[in-house]
Scaffold this motif. Structure first.
Motif, mmCIF file in Angstrom:
data_model
loop_
_atom_site.group_PDB
_atom_site.id
_atom_site.type_symbol
_atom_site.label_atom_id
_atom_site.label_comp_id
_atom_site.label_asym_id
_atom_site.label_seq_id
_atom_site.Cartn_x
_atom_site.Cartn_y
_atom_site.Cartn_z
ATOM 1 N N GLU A 44 11.925 -4.694 -2.985
ATOM 2 C CA GLU A 44 13.323 -4.373 -2.685
ATOM 3 C C GLU A 44 13.380 -2.934 -2.190
ATOM 4 O OE1 GLU A 44 15.871 -5.170 -5.985
ATOM 5 O OE2 GLU A 44 15.286 -7.284 -6.142
ATOM 6 N N THR A 45 13.227 -2.757 -0.872
ATOM 7 C CA THR A 45 13.213 -1.419 -0.292
ATOM 8 C C THR A 45 13.500 -1.495 1.197
ATOM 9 O OG1 THR A 45 11.839 0.528 0.167
ATOM 10 C CG2 THR A 45 10.700 -1.578 0.022
ATOM 11 N N ILE A 46 14.017 -0.401 1.748
ATOM 12 C CA ILE A 46 14.223 -0.344 3.197
ATOM 13 C C ILE A 46 12.921 -0.037 3.930
ATOM 14 C CG2 ILE A 46 16.643 0.326 2.978
ATOM 15 C CD1 ILE A 46 15.768 3.218 3.698
ATOM 16 N N ALA A 47 11.878 0.356 3.183
ATOM 17 C CA ALA A 47 10.600 0.723 3.803
ATOM 18 C C ALA A 47 9.742 -0.528 3.993
ATOM 19 C CB ALA A 47 9.874 1.750 2.949
ATOM 20 N N SER A 48 10.044 -1.285 5.035
ATOM 21 C CA SER A 48 9.358 -2.565 5.240
ATOM 22 C C SER A 48 7.858 -2.397 5.446
ATOM 23 C CB SER A 48 9.962 -3.299 6.438
ATOM 24 O OG SER A 48 9.794 -2.562 7.636
ATOM 25 N N GLY A 49 7.437 -1.279 6.023
ATOM 26 C CA GLY A 49 6.029 -1.085 6.339
ATOM 27 C C GLY A 49 5.122 -0.929 5.134
ATOM 28 N N ILE A 50 5.684 -0.604 3.968
ATOM 29 C CA ILE A 50 4.873 -0.464 2.756
ATOM 30 C C ILE A 50 5.367 -1.398 1.658
ATOM 31 C CG2 ILE A 50 3.903 1.831 3.120
ATOM 32 C CD1 ILE A 50 6.251 3.020 1.605
ATOM 33 N N SER A 51 6.056 -2.456 2.034
ATOM 34 C CA SER A 51 6.577 -3.408 1.041
ATOM 35 C C SER A 51 5.568 -4.526 0.805
ATOM 36 C CB SER A 51 7.926 -3.971 1.503
ATOM 37 O OG SER A 51 7.789 -4.629 2.753
ATOM 38 N N ASP A 52 4.382 -4.150 0.363
ATOM 39 C CA ASP A 52 3.294 -5.096 0.149
ATOM 40 C C ASP A 52 3.050 -5.258 -1.343
ATOM 41 O OD1 ASP A 52 0.961 -6.546 0.022
ATOM 42 O OD2 ASP A 52 -0.087 -5.409 1.560
ATOM 43 N N PRO A 53 3.357 -6.435 -1.910
ATOM 44 C CA PRO A 53 3.201 -6.618 -3.355
ATOM 45 C C PRO A 53 1.757 -6.869 -3.804
ATOM 46 C CG PRO A 53 4.085 -8.616 -2.385
ATOM 47 C CD PRO A 53 4.019 -7.592 -1.273
ATOM 48 N N LEU A 54 0.826 -7.070 -2.850
ATOM 49 C CA LEU A 54 -0.604 -7.240 -3.149
ATOM 50 C C LEU A 54 -0.900 -8.486 -3.973
ATOM 51 C CD1 LEU A 54 -1.564 -3.531 -4.036
ATOM 52 C CD2 LEU A 54 -1.743 -4.665 -1.822
ATOM 53 N N ILE A 55 -0.099 -9.504 -3.831
ATOM 54 C CA ILE A 55 -0.302 -10.727 -4.610
ATOM 55 C C ILE A 55 -1.507 -11.484 -4.069
ATOM 56 C CG2 ILE A 55 0.710 -12.939 -5.298
ATOM 57 C CD1 ILE A 55 3.478 -11.558 -5.016
ATOM 58 N N GLY A 56 -2.532 -11.605 -4.890
ATOM 59 C CA GLY A 56 -3.741 -12.306 -4.503
ATOM 60 C C GLY A 56 -4.842 -11.412 -3.967
ATOM 61 N N TYR A 57 -4.528 -10.179 -3.661
ATOM 62 C CA TYR A 57 -5.547 -9.229 -3.187
ATOM 63 C C TYR A 57 -5.318 -7.859 -3.841
ATOM 64 C CZ TYR A 57 -1.678 -8.758 0.149
ATOM 65 O OH TYR A 57 -0.428 -8.648 0.712
ATOM 66 N N GLU A 58 -5.119 -7.932 -5.150
ATOM 67 C CA GLU A 58 -4.903 -6.722 -5.938
ATOM 68 C C GLU A 58 -6.083 -5.754 -5.840
ATOM 69 O OE1 GLU A 58 -2.659 -10.134 -7.950
ATOM 70 O OE2 GLU A 58 -4.600 -9.836 -6.965
ATOM 71 N N ARG A 59 -7.268 -6.286 -5.512
ATOM 72 C CA ARG A 59 -8.447 -5.427 -5.365
ATOM 73 C C ARG A 59 -8.214 -4.331 -4.323
ATOM 74 N NH1 ARG A 59 -13.485 -9.760 -5.460
ATOM 75 N NH2 ARG A 59 -14.539 -8.878 -7.284
ATOM 76 N N ASP A 60 -7.436 -4.626 -3.301
ATOM 77 C CA ASP A 60 -7.133 -3.613 -2.292
ATOM 78 C C ASP A 60 -6.463 -2.400 -2.939
ATOM 79 O OD1 ASP A 60 -7.988 -5.660 -0.639
ATOM 80 O OD2 ASP A 60 -6.403 -5.374 0.832
ATOM 81 N N GLY A 61 -5.455 -2.685 -3.769
ATOM 82 C CA GLY A 61 -4.752 -1.601 -4.445
ATOM 83 C C GLY A 61 -5.631 -0.853 -5.424
ATOM 84 N N THR A 62 -6.507 -1.582 -6.115
ATOM 85 C CA THR A 62 -7.416 -0.950 -7.066
ATOM 86 C C THR A 62 -8.380 -0.010 -6.357
ATOM 87 O OG1 THR A 62 -7.249 -2.826 -8.600
ATOM 88 C CG2 THR A 62 -9.189 -1.407 -8.810
ATOM 89 N N TYR A 63 -8.863 -0.415 -5.187
ATOM 90 C CA TYR A 63 -9.759 0.443 -4.415
ATOM 91 C C TYR A 63 -9.035 1.704 -3.947
ATOM 92 C CZ TYR A 63 -13.176 1.870 -0.865
ATOM 93 O OH TYR A 63 -14.079 2.572 -0.114
ATOM 94 N N THR A 64 -7.816 1.544 -3.473
ATOM 95 C CA THR A 64 -7.028 2.706 -3.052
ATOM 96 C C THR A 64 -6.776 3.640 -4.228
ATOM 97 O OG1 THR A 64 -5.963 1.441 -1.287
ATOM 98 C CG2 THR A 64 -4.818 3.417 -2.060
ATOM 99 N N LEU A 65 -6.444 3.077 -5.374
ATOM 100 C CA LEU A 65 -6.240 3.875 -6.582
ATOM 101 C C LEU A 65 -7.497 4.670 -6.918
ATOM 102 C CD1 LEU A 65 -4.442 4.504 -9.091
ATOM 103 C CD2 LEU A 65 -5.487 2.509 -10.177
#
Length: 382
Positions: free
Chosen positions: A256-277
């Motif tokens: 829920e945001t106006i920032a469509s370009g970063i509105s990625d919930p990472l469902i099913g590929y949470e590893r991407d977020g973990t690597y970035t973290l």
């Protein structure tokens, strides 16, 4: 050149694979790809000193720089990824390409594929801003609108690639050749600053390949920085994990945001977020989220103080600056680079809601009256 898993270290010959065959982890490109990108004039974007934004930040004593990625051919940094990934796909003789996108990657894929004469399928959430949808459609790609969040589009693109032979140009971490195309962002920043590394780089972050690109580009040149991953409060899975001191990122719900370009919930590929973290922490940086109101204020500041017209996602680093200063994350002498990732024409709705100095002129021959109207408007908005 090889592909290597960032998790288990397994290596593979260059081919169109999207996850490690051993553990399912993220793949990265090692070494220079001998296959040339399909270039369309992307990259070498300007780095602009934001002296008026600097002056608007109480308590800040340092430098703010804007890496203006809106100058790329289709208006966003995504052109860099698509150029690299499409060059590799063409060299491998694929029959077509598919890309799941929140808008900008789809526009880049559609434009580059049109120029290359390669069939393209673009999959976006049905609620994608009209400016982005219009741009994609204009280039003649097959456009699929999927109800719900971005991760549903991601799943469909992955299935079409795996089952029907399309090259997957989705710009998460799924395509290692695409991600490798972002290392030049880091090396360009370093060169443009006279080979003196910035203290901080603020990066709009969905799944995080731009975080990797900046970090790798600087690292390859023998430099480092503090990475600041900026997300929207309405979709902040990486920030949530960072603040909880968690080792792994868990998926978000419906953004829920106006920032469509970063509105990625990472469902099913949470590893991407973990690597970035992991990259953020290795750099000594942090992850933080910004509200939609902060995004609107940042868009206005960029446009009115620095003349840069950015979509909400592109303005997110500017939205993060006041809090970073207040919380003491930017010490005296900090040299801060903000990645402005997407042009305002992509999503101009927020601008349309802002107060504007628009005046109706009844008698254009009465220049005295017109000048008076202008002077009053300028005083009101000073």
């Amino acid at each position: 050149m090889q592909l290597r898993c960032v998790e288990c270290g397994a290596t593979f010959a260059p081919e169109l694979i999207y996850r490690c065959k051993t553990c399912g982890g993220i793949l990265e490109q090692l070494g220079h790809d001998e296959v040339a990108p399909f270039s369309f004039g992307e990259g070498r974007t300007p780095l602009l000193r934001a002296s008026r934004i600097e002056a608007s930040l109480p308590g800040f004593s340092g430098e703010i720089w804007l890496k203006d990625e809106t100058r790329n051919p289709s208006g966003s940094f995504k052109d860099r990824l698509i150029s690299a990934a499409l060059g590799r796909a063409i060299a491998m003789g694929v029959k077509g390409v598919v890309c799941a996108s929140s808008g900008n990657a789809g526009a880049a894929t559609a434009a580059y594929a049109a120029r290359a004469g390669v069939p393209a399928i673009i999959i976006v959430p049905a609620h994608t801003p009209m400016g982005k949808v219009t741009q994609i459609a204009a280039h003649g790609a097959v456009l699929l609108l999927v109800e719900g969040h971005y991760s549903r589009s991601y799943d469909l693109a992955r299935a079409l690639a795996e089952e029907h032979g399309f090259a997957n140009l989705t710009t998460t971490f799924i395509n290692p050749y695409a991600v490798a195309g972002l290392t030049e962002v880091g090396s360009e920043i370093l060169a443009q600053l006279g080979h003196a590394a910035p203290s901080h780089v603020l990066i709009p972050t969905g799944s995080g390949p731009l975080v990797k690109g900046v970090w790798q580009g600087l690292l390859d040149a023998g430099a480092t920085t503090r990475l600041v991953a900026v997300q929207a409060e309405g979709c902040a899975p990486i920030v949530q994990a960072f603040e909880a001191d968690a080792k792994q990122v868990t998926a978000w719900g419906m953004p829920e945001t106006i920032a469509s370009g970063i509105s990625d919930p990472l469902i099913g590929y949470e590893r991407d977020g973990t690597y970035t973290l992991r990259l953020v922490r290795e750099s000594g940086g942090l992850a933080l989220s910004v509200s939609d109101d902060e995004l609107r204020a940042a868009m206005r500041s960029l446009a009115r103080l620095e003349g840069v017209y950015a979509e909400p996602t592109g303005a997110s680093p500017i939205a993060a600056l006041p809090r970073l200063v207040t919380e003491g994350h930017l010490p005296a002498g900090a040299r801060v680079v903000c990645l402005i990732t997407g042009h305002g024409f992509k999503d101009g709705r927020a601008y349309q809601e802002m107060p504007a100095r628009t005046l109706r002129v009844e008698d254009p021959k009465n220049t005295v009256a017109v000048a008076k109207l202008c002077e009053e408007a300028m005083r009101e908005h000073a």
